[in-house]
Design an enzyme around this catalytic site. Sequence first.
Site, mmCIF file in Angstrom:
data_model
loop_
_atom_site.group_PDB
_atom_site.id
_atom_site.type_symbol
_atom_site.label_atom_id
_atom_site.label_comp_id
_atom_site.label_asym_id
_atom_site.label_seq_id
_atom_site.Cartn_x
_atom_site.Cartn_y
_atom_site.Cartn_z
ATOM 1 N N CYS A 75 -10.103 1.971 19.667
ATOM 2 C CA CYS A 75 -11.527 2.106 20.007
ATOM 3 C C CYS A 75 -12.298 2.975 19.005
ATOM 4 C CB CYS A 75 -11.695 2.623 21.429
ATOM 5 S SG CYS A 75 -11.046 4.287 21.721
ATOM 6 N N HIS A 129 -12.192 6.877 25.818
ATOM 7 C CA HIS A 129 -12.527 5.547 25.299
ATOM 8 C C HIS A 129 -13.966 5.554 24.786
ATOM 9 C CE1 HIS A 129 -11.908 1.325 24.710
ATOM 10 N NE2 HIS A 129 -12.919 0.977 25.491
ATOM 11 N N HIS A 156 -16.151 -3.170 22.123
ATOM 12 C CA HIS A 156 -15.140 -2.103 22.012
ATOM 13 C C HIS A 156 -13.758 -2.711 21.776
ATOM 14 C CE1 HIS A 156 -13.622 -2.602 26.306
ATOM 15 N NE2 HIS A 156 -14.705 -3.386 26.251
#
Length: 401
Positions: A298, A351, A363
């Site tokens: 990510c 994240h 993402h």
Amino acid sequence: MKKTNIMLLAICTSLSLVIGTSTAKAEDFSKKEDYYIKLCSSSRLTTKNKKVCQEFNSYLKKKNANLKKDIKETQQDLKNTKNDINEVSDKIDTLNSQISSKEKEINYLLKSIKNIENNIKKKEETMRTRLYTMQTYYNSNTFIDFIFGSSSFTDFFSRINSINDITSYEKELVDELTNQKKELNKQKTSLQDAKEALQAQKNANKELQAKLISLEKEQQQEILKAQKESKEITKQQKEVDDALTEMMNSISQGDSGGSAVQGNQGNAAVGYKVATQALSKIGAPYHWGAAGPSMFDCSGLVSWAHKTAGVNVGRTTANGYAHSGKAISASQLQAGDIVAFRRQGSSRYHHIGIYIGNGIVVHASGEGSTCLGNHVSRGHVVKRTPLSDFSKYNKAYRRLY
């Protein structure tokens, strides 16, 4: 008898100033010290070996005199020794070997000195007996008085040579005594130098031993610290992996679609470029720690998309980006901004994604360190997901361009 002894000592002392020793052929002693120590330790030597051993003793004297000069260099070398356990250990081994050799040498010198002293004692007894016999033969002190009535060293030797009764045997005996006493003095000087060198080596060894103990202690502390940090990292990594696994299981596996929509705040064109770069990697496998160009995690996708859009944000973690750039509100979001996510009750963001507009983020989706590009079929890829799927997670909104 006492007067005779005094005269004998005077003869030996006077002659020792002017009579030299013969020089034996030079030998290479440097690589065979143990052999010559064993050879010359004998109290019964051939004439040839006596000459060789005199040369060996001269070699030891010169070597030990030079060692005295090297003591300061050795001490400086210790100060320059790096804080490296292997280097210090090697120096200790070298010094231990040198100390062992020096102790052998000192034992040899002590034995050699004792042998020389015994030889001198025997020769003095012989000389004393010879002179006493000659004095008795003349039945007076005329012979001794004549020799010691000389006014100078030149006259002294002249008178000795003028007396026929002083045979070549007595002269050889005097020569031998002179040489033996000179050899004794040389050995004693060599012994003193050897003892000083040995003490310097022992002092150096002591310093190195203390340094080694200190380095080993530091090394142990570093190991314990590393083990502690390793456990902490393992604990933190498990927290990240658990959070990402929970997060990935709570959102849709597939791609929701959607295009980037350019905003109108600040440098919106740059933000739009960041978003389109991220969109160009839809479907690329998730790989923990990867930052493109074919696989991403990510934070790696955030780093790559900004870099290719001409914005240098460096390479850090989701939590690092969540505290970088400029904080914005949800209502200010536009294409190219980032959104970071964390679980309820957690202090760290686990994240992150890039907003493209219309309530959608792109993402790199995966479950953390166990995902190494091997779970594409489970949706562990770069994809688009509505922000509404992350409703139960706390969020941070930032603008890095």
